[in-house]
Scaffold this active site. Structure first.
Site, PDB file in Angstrom:
ATOM      1  N   ASP A  35      26.152  34.895  44.383  1.00 63.02           N
ATOM      2  CA  ASP A  35      27.249  34.854  45.343  1.00 63.02           C
ATOM      3  C   ASP A  35      28.704  34.557  44.657  1.00 63.02           C
ATOM      4  O   ASP A  35      29.588  34.924  45.301  1.00 63.02           O
ATOM      5  CB  ASP A  35      26.772  33.863  46.296  1.00 63.02           C
ATOM      6  CG  ASP A  35      25.891  34.226  47.239  1.00 63.02           C
ATOM      7  OD1 ASP A  35      25.256  35.425  46.993  1.00 63.02           O
ATOM      8  OD2 ASP A  35      25.519  33.595  48.455  1.00 63.02           O
ATOM      9  N   CYS A  73      19.076  30.428  49.410  1.00 61.93           N
ATOM     10  CA  CYS A  73      17.985  31.229  49.716  1.00 61.93           C
ATOM     11  C   CYS A  73      16.852  30.384  50.083  1.00 61.93           C
ATOM     12  O   CYS A  73      15.949  30.422  51.013  1.00 61.93           O
ATOM     13  CB  CYS A  73      17.554  32.306  48.376  1.00 61.93           C
ATOM     14  SG  CYS A  73      16.104  33.167  48.545  1.00 61.93           S
ATOM     15  N   HIS A 126      -0.990  57.470  55.208  1.00 59.43           N
ATOM     16  CA  HIS A 126      -1.161  57.818  56.855  1.00 59.43           C
ATOM     17  C   HIS A 126      -1.977  56.973  57.513  1.00 59.43           C
ATOM     18  O   HIS A 126      -3.258  56.876  56.860  1.00 59.43           O
ATOM     19  CB  HIS A 126      -1.484  59.194  56.951  1.00 59.43           C
ATOM     20  CG  HIS A 126      -1.597  59.337  58.382  1.00 59.43           C
ATOM     21  ND1 HIS A 126      -0.630  59.813  59.353  1.00 59.43           N
ATOM     22  CD2 HIS A 126      -2.969  59.787  59.169  1.00 59.43           C
ATOM     23  CE1 HIS A 126      -1.303  59.951  60.491  1.00 59.43           C
ATOM     24  NE2 HIS A 126      -2.556  60.038  60.370  1.00 59.43           N
ATOM     25  N   GLY A 130      16.079  26.702  43.785  1.00 56.19           N
ATOM     26  CA  GLY A 130      16.106  27.574  44.970  1.00 56.19           C
ATOM     27  C   GLY A 130      17.197  28.046  45.550  1.00 56.19           C
ATOM     28  O   GLY A 130      17.277  28.997  46.342  1.00 56.19           O
ATOM     29  N   ILE A 142      30.336  33.138  60.025  1.00 55.31           N
ATOM     30  CA  ILE A 142      31.455  34.238  59.896  1.00 55.31           C
ATOM     31  C   ILE A 142      31.787  34.540  58.381  1.00 55.31           C
ATOM     32  O   ILE A 142      32.790  34.938  58.248  1.00 55.31           O
ATOM     33  CB  ILE A 142      32.905  33.732  60.554  1.00 55.31           C
ATOM     34  CG1 ILE A 142      33.063  32.220  60.143  1.00 55.31           C
ATOM     35  CG2 ILE A 142      32.630  33.693  62.129  1.00 55.31           C
ATOM     36  CD1 ILE A 142      34.739  32.114  60.264  1.00 55.31           C
ATOM     37  N   VAL A 198      24.930  38.899  59.621  1.00 53.74           N
ATOM     38  CA  VAL A 198      23.336  38.873  59.420  1.00 53.74           C
ATOM     39  C   VAL A 198      22.831  37.522  60.038  1.00 53.74           C
ATOM     40  O   VAL A 198      21.836  37.551  60.709  1.00 53.74           O
ATOM     41  CB  VAL A 198      23.130  39.147  57.748  1.00 53.74           C
ATOM     42  CG1 VAL A 198      21.756  39.319  57.641  1.00 53.74           C
ATOM     43  CG2 VAL A 198      24.138  40.146  57.398  1.00 53.74           C
ATOM     44  N   ILE A 199      23.578  36.277  59.396  1.00 49.60           N
ATOM     45  CA  ILE A 199      23.099  35.178  59.701  1.00 49.60           C
ATOM     46  C   ILE A 199      23.203  34.710  61.391  1.00 49.60           C
ATOM     47  O   ILE A 199      22.209  34.590  61.939  1.00 49.60           O
ATOM     48  CB  ILE A 199      23.949  34.185  59.108  1.00 49.60           C
ATOM     49  CG1 ILE A 199      23.723  34.067  57.833  1.00 49.60           C
ATOM     50  CG2 ILE A 199      23.667  32.559  59.597  1.00 49.60           C
ATOM     51  CD1 ILE A 199      24.467  32.863  56.905  1.00 49.60           C
ATOM     52  N   ARG A 240      30.753  33.871  54.175  1.00 49.22           N
ATOM     53  CA  ARG A 240      30.631  32.835  53.096  1.00 49.22           C
ATOM     54  C   ARG A 240      31.632  32.784  52.086  1.00 49.22           C
ATOM     55  O   ARG A 240      32.209  33.973  51.855  1.00 49.22           O
ATOM     56  CB  ARG A 240      29.201  32.817  52.491  1.00 49.22           C
ATOM     57  CG  ARG A 240      27.980  32.752  53.338  1.00 49.22           C
ATOM     58  CD  ARG A 240      26.732  32.437  52.902  1.00 49.22           C
ATOM     59  NE  ARG A 240      26.421  31.638  52.010  1.00 49.22           N
ATOM     60  CZ  ARG A 240      25.996  30.309  52.378  1.00 49.22           C
ATOM     61  NH1 ARG A 240      26.008  30.169  53.616  1.00 49.22           N
ATOM     62  NH2 ARG A 240      25.996  29.297  51.509  1.00 49.22           N
TER      63      ARG A 240
HETATM   64  P1  NAI Z   1      28.758  38.158  57.496  1.00 53.00           P
HETATM   65  O1  NAI Z   1      29.806  38.637  56.868  1.00 53.00           O
HETATM   66  O2  NAI Z   1      27.365  39.111  57.606  1.00 53.00           O
HETATM   67  O3  NAI Z   1      29.074  38.212  59.308  1.00 53.00           O
HETATM   68  C1  NAI Z   1      30.200  37.414  59.829  1.00 53.00           C
HETATM   69  C2  NAI Z   1      30.532  38.221  61.007  1.00 53.00           C
HETATM   70  O4  NAI Z   1      31.468  37.098  61.531  1.00 53.00           O
HETATM   71  C3  NAI Z   1      31.451  39.462  60.845  1.00 53.00           C
HETATM   72  O5  NAI Z   1      30.780  40.497  61.778  1.00 53.00           O
HETATM   73  C4  NAI Z   1      32.702  39.002  61.319  1.00 53.00           C
HETATM   74  O6  NAI Z   1      33.305  40.302  61.638  1.00 53.00           O
HETATM   75  C5  NAI Z   1      32.692  37.843  62.003  1.00 53.00           C
HETATM   76  N1  NAI Z   1      33.791  37.051  62.359  1.00 53.00           N
HETATM   77  C6  NAI Z   1      34.632  36.715  60.987  1.00 53.00           C
HETATM   78  N2  NAI Z   1      35.702  35.703  61.689  1.00 53.00           N
HETATM   79  C7  NAI Z   1      35.420  35.622  62.913  1.00 53.00           C
HETATM   80  C8  NAI Z   1      35.881  34.747  64.025  1.00 53.00           C
HETATM   81  N3  NAI Z   1      37.139  34.195  63.577  1.00 53.00           N
HETATM   82  N4  NAI Z   1      35.477  35.064  65.265  1.00 53.00           N
HETATM   83  C9  NAI Z   1      34.170  36.036  65.454  1.00 53.00           C
HETATM   84  N5  NAI Z   1      33.766  36.621  64.684  1.00 53.00           N
HETATM   85  C10 NAI Z   1      34.358  36.457  63.323  1.00 53.00           C
HETATM   86  O7  NAI Z   1      28.378  36.800  57.410  1.00 53.00           O
HETATM   87  P2  NAI Z   1      27.075  35.838  57.552  1.00 53.00           P
HETATM   88  O8  NAI Z   1      26.418  36.369  59.099  1.00 53.00           O
HETATM   89  O9  NAI Z   1      27.862  34.380  58.049  1.00 53.00           O
HETATM   90  O10 NAI Z   1      26.349  35.872  56.661  1.00 53.00           O
HETATM   91  C11 NAI Z   1      27.066  35.355  55.230  1.00 53.00           C
HETATM   92  C12 NAI Z   1      26.249  36.042  54.070  1.00 53.00           C
HETATM   93  O11 NAI Z   1      24.928  35.650  53.996  1.00 53.00           O
HETATM   94  C13 NAI Z   1      26.438  37.377  54.147  1.00 53.00           C
HETATM   95  O12 NAI Z   1      26.909  37.810  52.937  1.00 53.00           O
HETATM   96  C14 NAI Z   1      24.962  38.132  54.204  1.00 53.00           C
HETATM   97  O13 NAI Z   1      24.654  39.342  53.629  1.00 53.00           O
HETATM   98  C15 NAI Z   1      24.043  36.835  53.804  1.00 53.00           C
HETATM   99  N6  NAI Z   1      22.688  36.629  54.173  1.00 53.00           N
HETATM  100  C16 NAI Z   1      21.839  37.837  54.289  1.00 53.00           C
HETATM  101  C17 NAI Z   1      20.690  37.913  54.872  1.00 53.00           C
HETATM  102  C18 NAI Z   1      19.691  38.916  54.779  1.00 53.00           C
HETATM  103  O14 NAI Z   1      19.965  39.703  53.663  1.00 53.00           O
HETATM  104  N7  NAI Z   1      18.701  39.035  55.734  1.00 53.00           N
HETATM  105  C19 NAI Z   1      20.451  36.557  55.748  1.00 53.00           C
HETATM  106  C20 NAI Z   1      21.401  35.673  56.063  1.00 53.00           C
HETATM  107  C21 NAI Z   1      22.556  35.731  55.279  1.00 53.00           C
END
Ligand code: NAI
Length: 455
Positions: free
Chosen positions: A308, A41, A441, A38, A267, A185-186, A269
């Site tokens: 990933d 995710c 609808h 799993g 920030i 997102v996270i 992955r």
């Molecule tokens: P992310 O790439 O979505 O967001 C990271 C954020 O951190 C960005 O806005 C960036 O500008 C900021 N950042 C980077 N360095 C920084 C710093 N030193 N200080 C302050 N801000 C900083 O990464 P996140 O949220 O960690 O998610 C990781 C991955 O997991 C993503 O690829 C995401 O698509 C995936 N994910 C998807 C979900 C969904 O589809 N619902 C849910 C959770 C994760």
């Protein structure tokens, strides 16, 4: 030595789905998984967060029930019980994958796998004390949270004061003050949960907006909603260090400090390729991620990668598709991933869902396109169910051919609606074609059809 048609390294969404498809296609398949089937995710990502967020949603509805003529006096949320339920949900789903593997005759070994090399039997992988050989090798080892060398951050992760998505999901108490580094997102999903359950949440984001590449009009509405709910956003702020019970940052040239009980680091992955032994078979990587084409092929014939680990679009549903595309190509059925029509969702409350070009990307690419936004208040169901809601759908079409290039929504049910829009983008449907389709609808998705009549 046990030999297989296919060895899959990593049993997350890319790996387990690929293994299912391979077994159905007649391949003798082995999955080597170092932790639990799993992957991120199911164990520490999509599913656990959705379990938590659903509890928060129920609690939010209870708190606002009077707006709908219902009253629940003294609604409470028991975070410990929510986390326990999350554990049960995860266990059930992980067990389900194990059962499917068994049913399809896929062997699963729970060890960390290392690629040793290649000989006449195939690619050699060591797991525990045993060596296996596979005619084909599919690498689906996923990603890990980035923990950059910000002074004090790595020490804080080691001490437990700072957490990644993995640890925070098991935290049994609700912190009074939580600082989230990263408004992606996270960060947003966890900020949403802890805001709902009563934490004082501060999000520190280095960009001037939240939600990364999300259409800016949509992310600005999300920001407004969450500011109203009490989350403190520090945009354009640079974290300079993590100290004792605080995060220090620079904003508009000034050094500031945000006191907190714990920190979430979200920030981004990075692909998980360290220690895999890729160098033993010469697999090419770029910034730590395995280089693949849209069929999932690496530079080494017979070695594939999905999910990933290729560093492309780190989403579980992308991983599923990449895994099955790789297997189809192994089986001689040419297949490719269409990255441009993969939807994405942020499970905040309200939800955000998107597919295709955004208002920003059409400008950057110089496309001759029209972008128009429509209030979800065109939907009777939206008004009935969303007191004070300010959701929209934004539709982007090509001016000349009038085909749909992008759809972006903020408002609940968006996560369930977006697949329909993804089909429109994938199939390059024209405005006039979609207008001829009948939408049910009363639903929120009707606004897409209504909007297309105004374009
Ligand atoms: P992310 O790439 O979505 O967001 C990271 C954020 O951190 C960005 O806005 C960036 O500008 C900021 N950042 C980077 N360095 C920084 C710093 N030193 N200080 C302050 N801000 C900083 O990464 P996140 O949220 O960690 O998610 C990781 C991955 O997991 C993503 O690829 C995401 O698509 C995936 N994910 C998807 C979900 C969904 O589809 N619902 C849910 C959770 C994760």
């Amino acid at each position: 030595m046990a030999t297989y048609d296919l060895i899959v390294l990593g049993g997350g969404p890319a790996g387990y789905n690929a293994a299912e498809r391979a077994a159905e296609g007649g391949m003798k398949t082995l999955v080597i998984e170092g932790r639990a089937l799993g992957g991120v995710c199911l164990n520490e990502g999509c599913i656990p967060t959705k379990t938590l967020l659903y509890s928060a949603k129920i609690y939010d509805y209870a708190k606002h029930s009077q707006e709908y003529g219902v009253s629940f006096d003294g609604a409470k949320i028991d975070h410990g019980a929510v986390v326990d339920r999350k554990g049960r949900v995860v266990k059930m789903l992980v067990g389900g994958i194990g059962a499917t593997m068994k049913k399809l005759g896929v062997d699963v070994v729970y060890e960390k796998g290392t690629i040793l090399g290649r000989d006449e039997q195939g690619f050699k992988v060591k797991a525990g004390d045993t060596e296996y050989a596979g005619k084909q090798l599919l690498i689906c080892t996923g990603s890990v949270a980035s923990v950059p060398p910000i002074p004090g951050l790595r020490e804080s992760v080691a001490s437990g004061f700072a957490m990644t998505n993995r640890e925070i999901l098991d935290m049994k108490t609700v912190p009074e003050k939580l600082v989230v580094i990263g408004g992606g997102v996270i960060g947003l999903e966890m900020a949403s949960y802890f805001n709902s359950v009563g934490s004082n949440v501060t999000v520190i984001e280095m960009l001037d907006h939240i939600a990364g590449p999300t259409d800016r009009e949509i992310s600005n509405i999300l920001l407004k909603n969450y500011k109203k709910k009490g989350i403190n956003f520090l945009l354009g702020a640079k974290v300079t260090s993590v100290g004792d019970k605080c995060v220090n940052y620079e904003l508009e040239g000034k050094q500031e400090s945000a006191p907190c009980d714990c920190v979430l680091v979200s920030i981004g992955r990075r692909a998980m390729t360290e220690g895999l032994g890729l160098e033993n078979i010469g697999v090419l990587t770029e910034r730590g991620a395995i280089v693949t084409n849209d069929e999932g092929r690496t530079n080494v014939a017979g070695v594939w990668a999905a999910g990933d680990v290729n560093g492309k679009l780190m989403l579980a549903h992308t991983a599923y598709r990449e895994g099955e595309v790789a297997v189809n190509n192994m089986l001689g059925k040419k297949d490719v991933v269409h990255y441009e029509s993969i939807p994405s969702v942020i499970y905040t409350n309200p939800e955000v869902a998107s597919v295709g070009e955004t208002g920003e990307s059409i400008k950057a690419k110089g496309l001759d396109a029209v972008a128009q936004s429509f209030t979800l208040k065109y939907s009777g169901r939206y008004i009935a169910e969303n007191e004070g809601g300010d959701g929209i759908v934004k539709i982007i079409i090509d001016r000349e051919h009038r085909n749909i290039l992008g759809v972006h929504m903020i408002g609940n049910y968006a996560s369930e609606i977006i697949y329909g829009a993804a089909m429109m983008v994938e199939k390059k449907m024209r405005v006039e074609n979609v207008r001829k389709m009948v939408f049910p609808h009363p639903t929120v998705c009707e606004v897409i059809r209504e909007g297309l009549f105004q374009m």
